[in-house]
Write a protein that holds these residues in place. Structure first.
Motif, mmCIF file in Angstrom:
data_model
loop_
_atom_site.group_PDB
_atom_site.id
_atom_site.type_symbol
_atom_site.label_atom_id
_atom_site.label_comp_id
_atom_site.label_asym_id
_atom_site.label_seq_id
_atom_site.Cartn_x
_atom_site.Cartn_y
_atom_site.Cartn_z
ATOM 1 N N ASN A 161 0.850 -1.192 0.000
ATOM 2 C CA ASN A 161 0.000 0.000 0.000
ATOM 3 C C ASN A 161 0.885 1.241 0.000
ATOM 4 O O ASN A 161 1.653 1.473 0.932
ATOM 5 C CB ASN A 161 -0.910 -0.013 1.236
ATOM 6 C CG ASN A 161 -1.936 1.094 1.216
ATOM 7 O OD1 ASN A 161 -2.022 1.875 0.274
ATOM 8 N ND2 ASN A 161 -2.724 1.188 2.277
ATOM 9 N N LYS A 162 0.812 2.006 -1.083
ATOM 10 C CA LYS A 162 1.631 3.221 -1.248
ATOM 11 C C LYS A 162 3.112 2.907 -1.083
ATOM 12 O O LYS A 162 3.861 3.664 -0.457
ATOM 13 C CB LYS A 162 1.192 4.305 -0.270
ATOM 14 C CG LYS A 162 -0.234 4.790 -0.516
ATOM 15 C CD LYS A 162 -0.616 5.915 0.439
ATOM 16 C CE LYS A 162 -2.044 6.375 0.146
ATOM 17 N NZ LYS A 162 -2.468 7.473 1.061
ATOM 18 N N GLY A 163 3.524 1.774 -1.619
ATOM 19 C CA GLY A 163 4.933 1.388 -1.595
ATOM 20 C C GLY A 163 5.382 0.674 -0.348
ATOM 21 O O GLY A 163 6.542 0.272 -0.251
ATOM 22 N N HIS A 164 4.485 0.507 0.616
ATOM 23 C CA HIS A 164 4.848 -0.117 1.883
ATOM 24 C C HIS A 164 4.214 -1.506 1.987
ATOM 25 O O HIS A 164 3.023 -1.677 1.710
ATOM 26 C CB HIS A 164 4.396 0.742 3.065
ATOM 27 C CG HIS A 164 5.026 2.101 3.091
ATOM 28 N ND1 HIS A 164 6.350 2.303 3.404
ATOM 29 C CD2 HIS A 164 4.507 3.324 2.810
ATOM 30 C CE1 HIS A 164 6.632 3.590 3.343
ATOM 31 N NE2 HIS A 164 5.523 4.243 2.980
ATOM 32 N N GLY A 187 5.828 -8.632 -14.306
ATOM 33 C CA GLY A 187 6.788 -7.824 -15.055
ATOM 34 C C GLY A 187 7.544 -6.799 -14.235
ATOM 35 O O GLY A 187 8.234 -5.944 -14.799
ATOM 36 N N TYR A 188 7.447 -6.875 -12.904
ATOM 37 C CA TYR A 188 8.148 -5.926 -12.039
ATOM 38 C C TYR A 188 9.108 -6.698 -11.150
ATOM 39 O O TYR A 188 8.698 -7.571 -10.390
ATOM 40 C CB TYR A 188 7.141 -5.119 -11.198
ATOM 41 C CG TYR A 188 6.185 -4.344 -12.072
ATOM 42 C CD1 TYR A 188 6.538 -3.102 -12.593
ATOM 43 C CD2 TYR A 188 4.941 -4.875 -12.418
ATOM 44 C CE1 TYR A 188 5.676 -2.406 -13.421
ATOM 45 C CE2 TYR A 188 4.072 -4.182 -13.241
ATOM 46 C CZ TYR A 188 4.444 -2.951 -13.750
ATOM 47 O OH TYR A 188 3.592 -2.269 -14.577
ATOM 48 N N PHE A 189 10.393 -6.345 -11.237
ATOM 49 C CA PHE A 189 11.431 -7.144 -10.592
ATOM 50 C C PHE A 189 11.956 -6.512 -9.306
ATOM 51 O O PHE A 189 12.919 -6.993 -8.737
ATOM 52 C CB PHE A 189 12.578 -7.393 -11.576
ATOM 53 C CG PHE A 189 12.214 -8.387 -12.645
ATOM 54 C CD1 PHE A 189 12.596 -9.717 -12.541
ATOM 55 C CD2 PHE A 189 11.465 -8.002 -13.746
ATOM 56 C CE1 PHE A 189 12.248 -10.642 -13.511
ATOM 57 C CE2 PHE A 189 11.104 -8.923 -14.721
ATOM 58 C CZ PHE A 189 11.493 -10.240 -14.608
ATOM 59 N N SER A 190 11.348 -5.436 -8.880
ATOM 60 C CA SER A 190 11.738 -4.809 -7.616
ATOM 61 C C SER A 190 10.493 -4.289 -6.919
ATOM 62 O O SER A 190 9.611 -3.687 -7.551
ATOM 63 C CB SER A 190 12.717 -3.657 -7.863
ATOM 64 O OG SER A 190 12.969 -2.955 -6.660
#
Length: 226
Positions: free
Chosen positions: A94-97, A121-124
């Motif tokens: 949530n919001k990067g957390h 498709g997102y590796f990080s």
């Protein structure tokens, strides 16, 4: 006897899958997966168990299929039952957390979550703004703005309505209902194919229409004649 039971089982399974619909066997929820698995096991075990009679195959298969059908109807009609029978999606980022409680609730560890995110498709994790653990166990990802794929409106390019490709020939046979949808006839199709040196429909493996301003996309069984 085995042949008879297999035939009966085949038609029973075919009928039940038609009644239950495609979503049941797309395994949208864990319940869908388990119910489809048990249905197959009931039928498979009954066929190869010589002590099981044909009437018992009918009874067990139809009863289990009916139970699944009833549950599906309940979840479609009563919204409040969906949380119990299907579960809820969980926001795991949530919001990067990372939401550790949501991970714990979904019985998901960090390695599993990262694997599911990579499949999108997102590796990080640093690229992810929101990640939602869906009821089927997959993760839907909304990336951060700087990692998102630019859209036509972002690039200020002229917009054009997308066209759905329509198959006109499959395995050397004309798909007549698709021709009718395009308001075209066989003569038009043959003319379009002849422009690409295909003079017989039977020589065409696949032909697809996408845009009236573009030629048909055509694949042949063999090299085109000179």
């Amino acid at each position: 006897m085995i042949a008879t039971e297999l035939l009966i089982g085949f038609f029973l399974l075919f009928t039940i899958t038609k009644l239950l619909g495609k979503t049941q066997f797309a395994q949208i929820t864990p319940f869908d997966f388990i119910s489809a698995l048990i249905l197959g096991e009931l039928l498979g075990n009954a066929i190869y168990d010589h002590e099981v009679k044909i009437g018992e195959i009918f009874f067990t298969t139809i009863l289990w299929g009916s139970l699944i059908f009833v549950v599906e109807k309940i979840t479609q009609k009563y919204r409040r039952t969906r949380k119990i029978l299907e579960g809820d999606p969980n926001i795991v980022i949530n919001k990067g957390h990372i939401q550790y409680e949501a991970l714990k609730k979904g019985k998901l560890d960090l390695n599993q979550m990262m694997s599911l995110i990579r499949q999108q498709g997102y590796f990080s994790i640093s690229e992810v703004e929101y990640a939602i653990l869906e009821t089927n166990g997959m993760v839907s990802v909304l990336p951060k703005a700087k990692y998102d794929t630019p859209k036509m409106s972002d690039l200020k390019l002229p917009l054009k309505d997308p066209q759905l490709p329509i198959a006109l020939v499959l395995d050397g046979e004309v798909v007549e209902e698709n021709l009718v949808e395009l308001n075209k006839d066989l003569k038009w199709l043959e003319k379009q194919l002849s422009k690409q040196s295909f003079h017989r429909v039977v020589d065409v493996l696949y032909a697809e229409w996408k845009d009236q301003n573009q030629p048909l996309y055509v694949l042949g069984y063999k090299k085109k004649s000179s």
